[in-house]
Design a protein around this motif. Sequence first.
Motif, PDB file in Angstrom:
ATOM      1  N   PRO A 299      52.126   3.822  13.740  1.00 31.00           N
ATOM      2  CA  PRO A 299      53.336   3.496  14.507  1.00 31.00           C
ATOM      3  C   PRO A 299      54.215   2.420  13.890  1.00 31.00           C
ATOM      4  CG  PRO A 299      51.379   2.641  15.594  1.00 31.00           C
ATOM      5  CD  PRO A 299      50.896   3.508  14.481  1.00 31.00           C
ATOM      6  N   PHE A 300      53.685   1.642  12.938  1.00 29.43           N
ATOM      7  CA  PHE A 300      54.464   0.571  12.327  1.00 29.43           C
ATOM      8  C   PHE A 300      54.953   0.940  10.925  1.00 29.43           C
ATOM      9  CE2 PHE A 300      51.678  -1.442  15.429  1.00 29.43           C
ATOM     10  CZ  PHE A 300      52.604  -2.155  16.177  1.00 29.43           C
ATOM     11  N   ARG A 301      54.795   2.185  10.546  1.00 29.83           N
ATOM     12  CA  ARG A 301      55.255   2.651   9.240  1.00 29.83           C
ATOM     13  C   ARG A 301      56.779   2.843   9.273  1.00 29.83           C
ATOM     14  NH1 ARG A 301      56.222   7.236   5.969  1.00 29.83           N
ATOM     15  NH2 ARG A 301      54.986   7.292   4.047  1.00 29.83           N
ATOM     16  N   LEU A 302      57.490   2.153   8.368  1.00 27.78           N
ATOM     17  CA  LEU A 302      58.945   2.243   8.307  1.00 27.78           C
ATOM     18  C   LEU A 302      59.441   3.148   7.187  1.00 27.78           C
ATOM     19  CD1 LEU A 302      59.997  -1.470   8.985  1.00 27.78           C
ATOM     20  CD2 LEU A 302      59.615   0.375  10.608  1.00 27.78           C
ATOM     21  N   ASP A 303      58.574   3.475   6.238  1.00 21.49           N
ATOM     22  CA  ASP A 303      58.978   4.341   5.132  1.00 21.49           C
ATOM     23  C   ASP A 303      59.497   5.679   5.666  1.00 21.49           C
ATOM     24  OD1 ASP A 303      57.995   2.326   3.582  1.00 21.49           O
ATOM     25  OD2 ASP A 303      56.143   3.348   3.033  1.00 21.49           O
ATOM     26  N   ASN A 304      60.631   6.104   5.129  1.00 20.80           N
ATOM     27  CA  ASN A 304      61.238   7.417   5.420  1.00 20.80           C
ATOM     28  C   ASN A 304      61.809   7.545   6.829  1.00 20.80           C
ATOM     29  OD1 ASN A 304      58.330   8.299   3.773  1.00 20.80           O
ATOM     30  ND2 ASN A 304      60.306   8.619   2.789  1.00 20.80           N
ATOM     31  N   LEU A 305      61.839   6.455   7.597  1.00 24.88           N
ATOM     32  CA  LEU A 305      62.418   6.559   8.939  1.00 24.88           C
ATOM     33  C   LEU A 305      63.931   6.732   8.890  1.00 24.88           C
ATOM     34  CD1 LEU A 305      60.380   4.115  11.209  1.00 24.88           C
ATOM     35  CD2 LEU A 305      60.116   6.572  10.864  1.00 24.88           C
ATOM     36  N   SER A 322      67.777   6.207  20.053  1.00 22.06           N
ATOM     37  CA  SER A 322      67.870   4.876  20.657  1.00 22.06           C
ATOM     38  C   SER A 322      66.506   4.189  20.681  1.00 22.06           C
ATOM     39  CB  SER A 322      68.425   4.993  22.078  1.00 22.06           C
ATOM     40  OG  SER A 322      68.373   3.759  22.744  1.00 22.06           O
ATOM     41  N   HIS A 323      65.486   4.941  21.097  1.00 22.32           N
ATOM     42  CA  HIS A 323      64.135   4.364  21.142  1.00 22.32           C
ATOM     43  C   HIS A 323      63.648   3.991  19.739  1.00 22.32           C
ATOM     44  CE1 HIS A 323      63.179   6.450  25.249  1.00 22.32           C
ATOM     45  NE2 HIS A 323      63.921   5.381  25.371  1.00 22.32           N
ATOM     46  N   LEU A 324      63.949   4.842  18.761  1.00 25.23           N
ATOM     47  CA  LEU A 324      63.538   4.549  17.386  1.00 25.23           C
ATOM     48  C   LEU A 324      64.193   3.260  16.895  1.00 25.23           C
ATOM     49  CD1 LEU A 324      62.085   5.454  14.770  1.00 25.23           C
ATOM     50  CD2 LEU A 324      64.170   6.700  14.167  1.00 25.23           C
ATOM     51  N   ALA A 325      65.491   3.108  17.163  1.00 25.11           N
ATOM     52  CA  ALA A 325      66.195   1.902  16.724  1.00 25.11           C
ATOM     53  C   ALA A 325      65.613   0.655  17.384  1.00 25.11           C
ATOM     54  CB  ALA A 325      67.685   2.026  17.040  1.00 25.11           C
ATOM     55  N   HIS A 326      65.358   0.718  18.688  1.00 25.45           N
ATOM     56  CA  HIS A 326      64.770  -0.423  19.379  1.00 25.45           C
ATOM     57  C   HIS A 326      63.382  -0.747  18.839  1.00 25.45           C
ATOM     58  CE1 HIS A 326      67.917   0.127  22.491  1.00 25.45           C
ATOM     59  NE2 HIS A 326      67.647  -1.129  22.800  1.00 25.45           N
ATOM     60  N   ARG A 327      62.607   0.286  18.545  1.00 26.30           N
ATOM     61  CA  ARG A 327      61.222   0.068  18.112  1.00 26.30           C
ATOM     62  C   ARG A 327      61.154  -0.592  16.738  1.00 26.30           C
ATOM     63  NH1 ARG A 327      57.530   3.085  15.222  1.00 26.30           N
ATOM     64  NH2 ARG A 327      58.828   4.965  15.155  1.00 26.30           N
ATOM     65  N   GLN A 330      62.046  -4.267  16.158  1.00 23.67           N
ATOM     66  CA  GLN A 330      60.978  -5.185  16.540  1.00 23.67           C
ATOM     67  C   GLN A 330      59.934  -5.321  15.434  1.00 23.67           C
ATOM     68  OE1 GLN A 330      61.093  -6.997  19.369  1.00 23.67           O
ATOM     69  NE2 GLN A 330      63.069  -6.010  19.780  1.00 23.67           N
ATOM     70  N   VAL A 331      59.858  -4.321  14.561  1.00 29.61           N
ATOM     71  CA  VAL A 331      58.890  -4.365  13.461  1.00 29.61           C
ATOM     72  C   VAL A 331      59.425  -5.207  12.306  1.00 29.61           C
ATOM     73  CG1 VAL A 331      57.585  -2.990  11.789  1.00 29.61           C
ATOM     74  CG2 VAL A 331      57.958  -2.113  14.110  1.00 29.61           C
ATOM     75  N   ASP A 332      60.635  -4.882  11.844  1.00 27.04           N
ATOM     76  CA  ASP A 332      61.227  -5.630  10.728  1.00 27.04           C
ATOM     77  C   ASP A 332      62.723  -5.319  10.671  1.00 27.04           C
ATOM     78  OD1 ASP A 332      61.975  -6.880   8.413  1.00 27.04           O
ATOM     79  OD2 ASP A 332      60.418  -6.011   7.153  1.00 27.04           O
ATOM     80  N   GLU A 337      65.522   0.513   5.748  1.00 28.78           N
ATOM     81  CA  GLU A 337      65.373   1.653   6.655  1.00 28.78           C
ATOM     82  C   GLU A 337      65.828   1.287   8.068  1.00 28.78           C
ATOM     83  OE1 GLU A 337      62.237   2.117   3.435  1.00 28.78           O
ATOM     84  OE2 GLU A 337      62.992   0.492   4.698  1.00 28.78           O
ATOM     85  N   THR A 338      65.532   0.048   8.498  1.00 28.31           N
ATOM     86  CA  THR A 338      65.944  -0.403   9.824  1.00 28.31           C
ATOM     87  C   THR A 338      67.464  -0.424   9.939  1.00 28.31           C
ATOM     88  OG1 THR A 338      63.950  -1.758   9.994  1.00 28.31           O
ATOM     89  CG2 THR A 338      65.749  -2.267  11.497  1.00 28.31           C
TER      90      THR A 338
END
Length: 584
Positions: A299-305, A322-327, A330-332, A337-338
């Motif tokens: 759930p904390f993998r940001l690669d390829n998001l 929207s949920h993906l952006a909010h999540r 919070q990770v980084d 990718e964020t």
Amino acid sequence: MGVEQQEDGRDLAFLREVKRDLTTAREECVRRGLLHTCKWLSELLVCVRDVQLEEPLPHCPPLQEVLGEELDHYNLAKSYFDLKEYDRCSYFTKHCTTALGRFLHLYSSYLSGEKKKNDDIVDALVANEQHKGVYLKVLHTELSKMYNLSSSPTRDDEGGDNNSSSSSGGGMDAWLLWVYGVVLKRLDLTQQAVEVLSEAVHLEPLHWGAWLELAALITDREMLGTLKLPDHWMRRLFLAHTYLELQLNDEALEIYTSLQNAGLHHSTYIMAQVAITHHNQRDVDQAVTIFKELEAVDPFRLDNLDTYSNLLYVKEMRVELSHLAHRIVQVDKYRVETCCVIGNYYSLRSQHEKAVQYFQRALRLNPHYLAAWTLMGHEYMEMKNTNAAIQCYRQAIEVNRRDYRAWYGLGQTYEILKLPAYCLYYFKQAQKLRPNDSRMLVALGESYEKLEKTEEAKKLAKLYSRLTEADRAAVLYERYLQETEEVGPNEDRGQAYHFLANHCLQKNVFDLAYEYAQKCTLFHETREAAKTMLREIANRRQHSDQNPQDDCGSVLVNRVRPRPLGNDRTNNSRLPPLSLTYTP
């Protein structure tokens, strides 16, 4: 030798080889501070954690044995390197003579130069137009001397040397060759870079970073076929990655599927690559499904998001985006990718200025981040800022000439500027990269028509018919017949009539099908087929009510417009506001 397998179908001999290789390669990368390759190897290593070896795990020689009296200087410099104090690391290793010490000195010098160059960037749109940097020329001088002194013949054998401790003529090992290849690539000395990086992967096939640098230089399938690559299992991963970059998606999927079946089905990297393959094939639902599986596994993998957010954008899955952006914020919040995900989020809300702001932030973090350049070009197109869009698309091509979206975007931009000759050039480049994509073909067809190049339009119509794009082919065939009416009978017109007759017959528009089939009888090549078709039309008329309002007629008179690659920018005021702060 037969393939040793378990009941679940895994290839145990292959998995044992993978585990042995990854164990030592990971340790070598840790010693050199190659964090991304180390992470990549570690993720693969987890997939084979339950594989039992028949002998103890291999280990690299102790650092004391490798470095001797340089051990203390290495430990000091490595601590600075880990804290990204690259100048200090370079300073305390400048007199090192061991391969490991020299690597740390040269690599930290390169990273220092890159960091300073990126820190000096004021305007992202001119980031890649700056000078190459004195540091690259200094490094090139030093590394080329080392390479020439080593005087190692280029490896022509297919197997190569898989011993990580090997070096080229005693002067440069695989890791130093990689640094040299990177410098050559950054200086646009492409042919030399390909040769040096090929030698590097022969000496150390497990350095994934070297494979990636080499893949970035491959322009087409023919060039890939000319490379002499080591006979190692990493070669399959390299080929799959390169096929994916070249839009040869079926070939890439075949390799990834075989690796999963062999026992690497838990690899998050391979799962993501398979999802990207489906994304390229426009199988959006399957790609989204795999990304959801990835989220459940890690759930904390940001690669390829960033790719995942593009899929959610295309599907207009507003809540999920929207949920993906909010999540992930919070990770980084400082990952490229964020920034890309948030940019797509604001784009879907039609807040294009804010979207541009986040794509620019991504480029401040990494000026070579391809997705941000292309997506920012799309945003400027939405804002009707064609000059800025052109700059963005050109920068994307500078980063990666295989990005068909950038070529296509340039074509669309010049279409808005009513410059059809420019459109044709850029759409041609996009179509070369995506030969089976109907959007590219439609754009090309329109450009040919505006330039009155009827012969080229006819060739596109034939290609459409092979790709089962029947409606679009019908449009082009009909236009071709209209524009060549004064030419007189020829076999190409006969083929066009035959296609249209068959197309209208499939649509149950019998009158129009009959008219085209009658015209087919005027041509020797299509005469017999036309007679058969006329009999079939007569038979089907007896068993079916004719519908003169069928949509076939409209297909032949209405233009088929290409859908934008970024899809329609849909206003979405229902999305909850995303409170995001950014500190430079």
